[in-house]
Scaffold this active site. Structure first.
Site, short mmCIF file in Angstrom:
data_model
loop_
_atom_site.label_atom_id
_atom_site.label_comp_id
_atom_site.label_asym_id
_atom_site.label_seq_id
_atom_site.Cartn_x
_atom_site.Cartn_y
_atom_site.Cartn_z
N HIS A 72 0.84 -1.20 0.00
CA HIS A 72 0.00 0.00 0.00
C HIS A 72 0.87 1.25 0.00
CE1 HIS A 72 -4.01 -1.86 1.61
NE2 HIS A 72 -3.55 -2.46 0.53
N TYR A 201 -9.14 5.16 7.68
CA TYR A 201 -9.24 5.52 9.10
C TYR A 201 -10.27 6.64 9.17
CZ TYR A 201 -4.92 3.02 10.36
OH TYR A 201 -3.98 2.05 10.59
N LYS A 298 1.37 -0.19 15.21
CA LYS A 298 2.79 -0.24 15.59
C LYS A 298 3.20 -1.44 16.44
CE LYS A 298 4.41 2.95 13.40
NZ LYS A 298 4.84 2.28 12.23
#
Ligand code: FAD
Ligand code: DHB
Length: 391
Positions: A72, A201, A298
């Site tokens: 992506h 998002y 993360k």
């Protein structure tokens, strides 16, 4: 039983560490409470940062990732009536890959099995001993009920947020920092082609929503829900309706495709850091030392980055008797840990809503700035796509 490094936990951190150590000719034994089947099937993170992909490529574990994963360029950041693409490749020259943690784990387990790695699954009563001496050891009960003791030069605590390693750091040296958030994620996996080419998002007055994916046929979606939410109160229809509303079904001709939901779970959110990450002959890596809320993608990447520092530090210590990298491991790793802790907190607090009209205006202002200013977008891109190993 004797080995050079006793590794507690066969999640991504422990498995990768055993692999990197073996590359340096260092023996290890892995011990794990769960069954191999359980470890291979649990659904967790989905995004690999650039540095994680580089590392997996460098150690010959990138073949399936490149064949089956999806590269992506960036993400979409959205709020009602607006969707903006943040292009990481244009901004910072780095992409990310969609490749589930489940798949990374499968690749690691298969590589370790091929190499004849010693692994104990389904152990209980794991305990760490004498970590502040040069002769530490681990004891546990194996799957047949036998008591086992492993003497090692080093113990690597890779046992996640519920393992015993972090508490084996003496209270007199350890310090913890923690933040809980007043919301959780309801995550679903659905057998339906993703309705988007890259992750969305979405900020929404009803709560955050995210559209991710696992493959061209499987979607992964998340909804912000209150803490303590019972999955049973969310029927499939209720989930799809909330996702459609928050992700903007019907806006500018975009539609959210629905399909059978195959997995549903609620994830609480927490930021947590324990320091130092090394005491004597005990080294912590991954979730054993720190937890981030998932909004910045993360957790898994940080675990990999810790291990990328830890393996050469242990190789220098055990092969050459050089202490320098082992001595600086905690400080070196914590620089990235705090950067990712801040980024994950920032993404989380920018995107999750609460009954605070002033806060909502600040969030929208921040989102508009990130989406319209190159400086704002670059900060997000640099942190999300991942800082180089060694940052
Ligand atoms: P883990 O993967 O937790 O591995 C630790 C291992 O240690 C486990 O296999 C555990 O069974 C084992 N263990 C525990 N206790 C003992 C013991 N006493 N003896 C031996 N072994 C033991 N991150 C994201 O970025 N996005 C997500 O959507 C996301 N979803 C998540 C969902 C869940 C439910 C959880 C828990 C985490 C999620 N994360 C997510 C975070 C990400 O998965 C972790 O950061 C990553 O797994 C860290 O890897 P690790 O190897 O450090 O720890
Ligand atoms: C996924 C999880 C995350 O936490 C995230 O930020 C992006 C994607 C996922 O599971 O696909």
């Amino acid at each position: 039983m004797r080995t050079e490094v006793a590794i507690i936990g066969a999640g991504p951190a422990g498995l990768l560490l055993s692999h990197l150590l073996a590359d340096q000719g260092i023996d290890s034994i892995l011990i794990e409470t769960r069954s191999q089947q359980y470890v291979l099937s649990r659904i967790r993170a989905g995004i690999l940062a650039h540095s994680t992909v580089e590392l997996l490529d460098a150690i010959g574990l990138g073949t399936r990732l490149h064949a089956e994963g999806q590269e992506h360029r960036g993400i979409y950041l959205q709020w009602p009536q607006e969707r903006h693409h943040i292009d990481f490749v244009d901004l910072v020259g780095r992409s990310v890959w969609v490749y589930g943690q489940t798949e990374v784990t499968k690749d690691l387990v298969s590589a370790r099995e091929t190499a004849g790695q010693a692994m104990f699954y389904e152990v209980s009563d794991t305990a760490l001993h004498d970590v502040d001496t040069e002769a530490p050891y681990v004891t546990f009960t194996d799957s047949s009920g036998a008591a086992v003791r492993i003497d090692a030069a080093v113990i690597a605590g890779c046992d996640g947020s519920f393992g015993p390693s972090r508490a084996a750091m003496p209270e007199s040296v350890r310090q913890t920092w923690e933040r809980t958030y007043p919301y959780s994620w309801l995550g679903v996996l659905a057998d339906v082609a993703p309705s988007t080419d890259e992750l969305i998002y979405a900020w929404h007055p009803d709560g955050f929503a995210m559209h991710s994916m696992r493959s061209p046929k499987v979607s992964r979606l998340y909804l912000q829900v209150p803490n303590g939410t019972d999955v049973g109160t969310w029927s499939d229809d209720r989930i799809w309706d909330a996702l459609a509303e928050r992700l903007g079904h019907g806006q500018d001709g975009w539609s959210l495709e629905r399909g059978p939901i195959t997995d549903k779970s609620v994830l609480p959110m927490r930021s947590y850091v324990q320091t130092p990450m090394r005491h004597g002959r005990l080294f912590l890596a991954g979730d054993a030392a720190h937890i981030v809320p998932p909004t910045g993608a993360k957790g898994l990447n940080l675990a990999v980055a810790d291990v990328a520092l830890l393996a050469p530090a242990l190789a220098a210590l055990l092969r050459k008797g050089e202490e320098r990298l082992a001595d600086s491991y905690s400080e070196d790793a914590l620089r990235r840990v705090w950067r990712c802790t801040h980024f994950s907190w920032w993404m989380t607090t920018m995107l999750h809503t609460s009954a605070d009209p002033f806060g909502a205006q600040l969030q929208l202002s921040q989102l508009r700035w990130v989406a319209s200013s190159e400086a704002g977008a670059m900060g997000l891109a640099e942190n999300y796509a991942g800082l180089p190993i060694g940052f």
